[in-house]
Design a protein around this motif. Structure first.
Motif, short mmCIF file in Angstrom:
data_model
loop_
_atom_site.label_atom_id
_atom_site.label_comp_id
_atom_site.label_asym_id
_atom_site.label_seq_id
_atom_site.Cartn_x
_atom_site.Cartn_y
_atom_site.Cartn_z
N THR A 1 0.96 -1.33 -0.03
CA THR A 1 0.21 -0.02 0.04
C THR A 1 0.89 1.46 -0.19
OG1 THR A 1 -1.75 -1.10 1.19
CG2 THR A 1 -1.70 1.19 1.34
N THR A 2 2.07 1.47 0.66
CA THR A 2 2.95 2.29 0.68
C THR A 2 3.31 2.77 -0.54
OG1 THR A 2 3.61 1.91 3.08
CG2 THR A 2 5.12 3.20 1.96
N LEU A 3 3.75 1.78 -1.31
CA LEU A 3 4.35 1.77 -2.79
C LEU A 3 3.28 2.50 -3.48
CD1 LEU A 3 6.12 1.55 -5.11
CD2 LEU A 3 5.35 -0.92 -5.27
N LEU A 4 1.96 1.90 -3.63
CA LEU A 4 0.84 2.37 -4.37
C LEU A 4 0.56 3.89 -4.05
CD1 LEU A 4 -1.53 -0.64 -4.66
CD2 LEU A 4 0.34 0.03 -6.35
N LYS A 5 0.64 4.20 -2.72
CA LYS A 5 0.27 5.66 -2.43
C LYS A 5 1.32 6.49 -3.10
CE LYS A 5 -2.55 4.97 2.02
NZ LYS A 5 -2.41 5.12 3.27
N MET A 6 2.66 6.04 -2.94
CA MET A 6 3.71 7.07 -3.58
C MET A 6 3.47 7.22 -4.88
SD MET A 6 6.92 6.44 -1.05
CE MET A 6 7.18 4.69 -1.37
N VAL A 7 3.28 6.21 -5.64
CA VAL A 7 3.04 6.23 -7.19
C VAL A 7 1.73 6.99 -7.44
CG1 VAL A 7 2.57 4.93 -9.15
CG2 VAL A 7 4.16 4.04 -7.59
N ALA A 8 0.96 6.90 -6.66
CA ALA A 8 -0.49 7.74 -7.09
C ALA A 8 -0.21 9.28 -6.50
CB ALA A 8 -1.41 7.24 -6.21
N GLY A 9 0.87 9.60 -5.53
CA GLY A 9 1.11 11.01 -5.42
C GLY A 9 0.49 11.18 -3.92
N VAL A 10 -0.39 10.51 -3.31
CA VAL A 10 -0.97 10.73 -2.30
C VAL A 10 -0.06 10.64 -0.80
CG1 VAL A 10 -3.31 10.29 -2.86
CG2 VAL A 10 -1.98 8.52 -1.85
N SER A 11 1.13 10.08 -1.14
CA SER A 11 2.33 10.01 0.03
C SER A 11 3.41 10.62 -0.67
CB SER A 11 2.21 8.72 0.40
OG SER A 11 3.42 8.52 1.52
N HIS A 12 4.31 10.93 -0.05
CA HIS A 12 5.77 11.39 -0.59
C HIS A 12 6.90 10.54 -0.11
CE1 HIS A 12 3.65 15.07 -2.04
NE2 HIS A 12 3.40 15.23 -1.11
N PRO A 13 7.77 10.02 -0.85
CA PRO A 13 9.01 9.25 -0.65
C PRO A 13 9.87 9.95 0.41
CG PRO A 13 9.19 9.91 -2.59
CD PRO A 13 7.74 10.50 -2.38
N THR A 14 10.42 9.05 1.37
CA THR A 14 11.61 10.01 1.88
C THR A 14 12.76 9.94 1.30
OG1 THR A 14 10.64 8.53 3.95
CG2 THR A 14 12.86 9.31 4.06
N ALA A 15 12.98 8.95 0.29
CA ALA A 15 14.20 9.11 -0.51
C ALA A 15 13.98 8.57 -1.91
CB ALA A 15 15.49 8.49 -0.07
N GLY A 16 14.51 8.56 -2.98
CA GLY A 16 14.50 7.93 -4.17
C GLY A 16 13.60 8.64 -5.30
N GLU A 17 13.33 8.07 -6.21
CA GLU A 17 12.62 8.75 -7.47
C GLU A 17 11.33 7.58 -8.01
OE1 GLU A 17 14.78 10.88 -10.40
OE2 GLU A 17 16.29 9.85 -9.80
N VAL A 18 10.30 8.30 -8.33
CA VAL A 18 9.24 7.56 -9.13
C VAL A 18 8.78 8.34 -10.08
CG1 VAL A 18 7.61 8.33 -7.41
CG2 VAL A 18 7.12 6.50 -8.58
N ARG A 19 8.60 7.77 -11.32
CA ARG A 19 8.29 8.14 -12.66
C ARG A 19 7.01 7.39 -13.29
NH1 ARG A 19 11.34 12.63 -14.63
NH2 ARG A 19 13.27 13.17 -13.40
N VAL A 20 6.03 8.28 -13.71
CA VAL A 20 5.11 7.75 -14.32
C VAL A 20 5.03 8.11 -16.00
CG1 VAL A 20 2.63 7.34 -14.75
CG2 VAL A 20 3.64 7.47 -12.43
N ALA A 21 5.22 7.01 -16.93
CA ALA A 21 5.45 7.44 -18.37
C ALA A 21 6.45 8.59 -18.52
CB ALA A 21 4.10 7.95 -18.81
N GLY A 22 7.71 8.36 -17.69
CA GLY A 22 8.67 9.47 -17.66
C GLY A 22 8.43 10.72 -16.95
N LEU A 23 7.35 10.89 -16.36
CA LEU A 23 7.13 12.34 -15.60
C LEU A 23 7.27 11.94 -14.11
CD1 LEU A 23 3.66 12.88 -17.38
CD2 LEU A 23 5.85 14.19 -18.00
N PRO A 24 7.83 13.24 -13.55
CA PRO A 24 7.93 13.04 -12.11
C PRO A 24 6.36 12.91 -11.41
CG PRO A 24 8.56 14.98 -12.85
CD PRO A 24 8.47 14.27 -14.08
#
Length: 271
Positions: A84-107
């Motif tokens: 659930t933590t992962l899905l929330k960060m990809v959806a943008g409802v939670s912010h990562p402590t570190a690292g990067e995530v992109r959707v179709a090349g977009l932050p």
């Protein structure tokens, strides 16, 4: 004897003998230039060392993955593994402590959120709303929402659009919310336990028709404990434990070992 300097007479125009005319030679052909190669499409989901910590507790630890378009991916793991933590960060409802995530090349931001359709684990609509009001809300908020498709799904699932949410069972509420999410024309669908409370008779339709057939060019990340039920629609799977990724592989990987994904999962996480 010193060398003599000979002074040459300047040639006049009349004394110059014309050289035979030479036909103009064609210019050398230009060397062929390399043609620009089409740029490879960015992964629909890309994470690099994605980490989420709540104080000293690390919910997701340096998660790295690349998922292309057109895949249905099972996100599997025991409770507390970071799904659930992962899905929330990809959806943008939670912010990562570190690292990067992109959707179709977009932050993660307004542009990436427009490409993501997210189904959270818990219901989020007011129980006083009617189903048709929820459809109208989504249609007003999301330009890619397909109202006709939503009504078709609800009809197949036996849900009355005039029903008030407070009168619906837990499983029916899940059907409604899944319909709302899947009726969008999104690039990435994030489904957190989408069929946990749905009756077995509806699971086949949800999995084989809604999830597999409606969006063949999109990517779906599906978090669930019901591995046996979803195995037939999955292309790939991701195993998480204590916030770390154990394995990301095609379902064919376990079938080649002569077993099923459900049996593989149970053996890996056996108590």
């Amino acid at each position: 004897m010193a060398p003599r300097l000979i002074k040459r007479k300047e040639a006049t125009v009349d004394s110059v003998v014309s050289a035979p005319s030479v036909p103009p030679q064609p210019a050398p052909a230009a060397a062929p230039q390399p043609q620009p190669q089409p740029r490879a499409a960015a992964p629909v989901l890309w994470c690099q060392n994605l980490t989420k910590a709540y104080g000293p507790a690390v919910a997701l630890d340096r998660f790295t993955v690349s998922v292309p378009a057109g895949r249905v991916v099972g996100l599997l793991g025991p409770n507390g593994s970071g799904k659930t933590t992962l899905l929330k960060m990809v959806a943008g409802v939670s912010h990562p402590t570190a690292g990067e995530v992109r959707v179709a090349g977009l932050p993660v931001g307004p542009d990436s959120k427009a490409l993501v359709s997210y189904l959270p684990e818990r219901p989020y609509f007011s129980r006083s709303m009617r189903v048709r009001e929820m459809l109208a809300y989504f249609a007003d908020f999301y330009p890619d929402f397909d109202t006709a498709l939503a009504h078709e799904m609800l009809g197949r699932l036996g849900v009355d659009p005039t029903s008030v949410c407070a009168s619906l069972s837990k499983g029916t509420v899940e059907k409604v919310q899944l319909t709302l999410v899947m009726a969008r024309h999104a690039a990435l669908y994030l489904l957190d336990e989408p069929i946990g409370g749905v009756d077995p008779a509806a699971r086949d339709y949800i999995l084989s028709t809604i999830i597999r057939a409606y969006r063949p060019q999109s990517t779906i990340i599906l978090s669930t404990h019901l591995v046996r039920d979803v195995e037939t629609v999955l292309d790939d799977f991701i195993l998480l434990r204590y916030g770390q990724m154990l394995l990301h592989a095609p379902v064919a990987y376990v079938r080649e070992k002569g077993t099923t994904l459900d049996a593989f999962f149970r053996e890996e996480f056996r108590c």
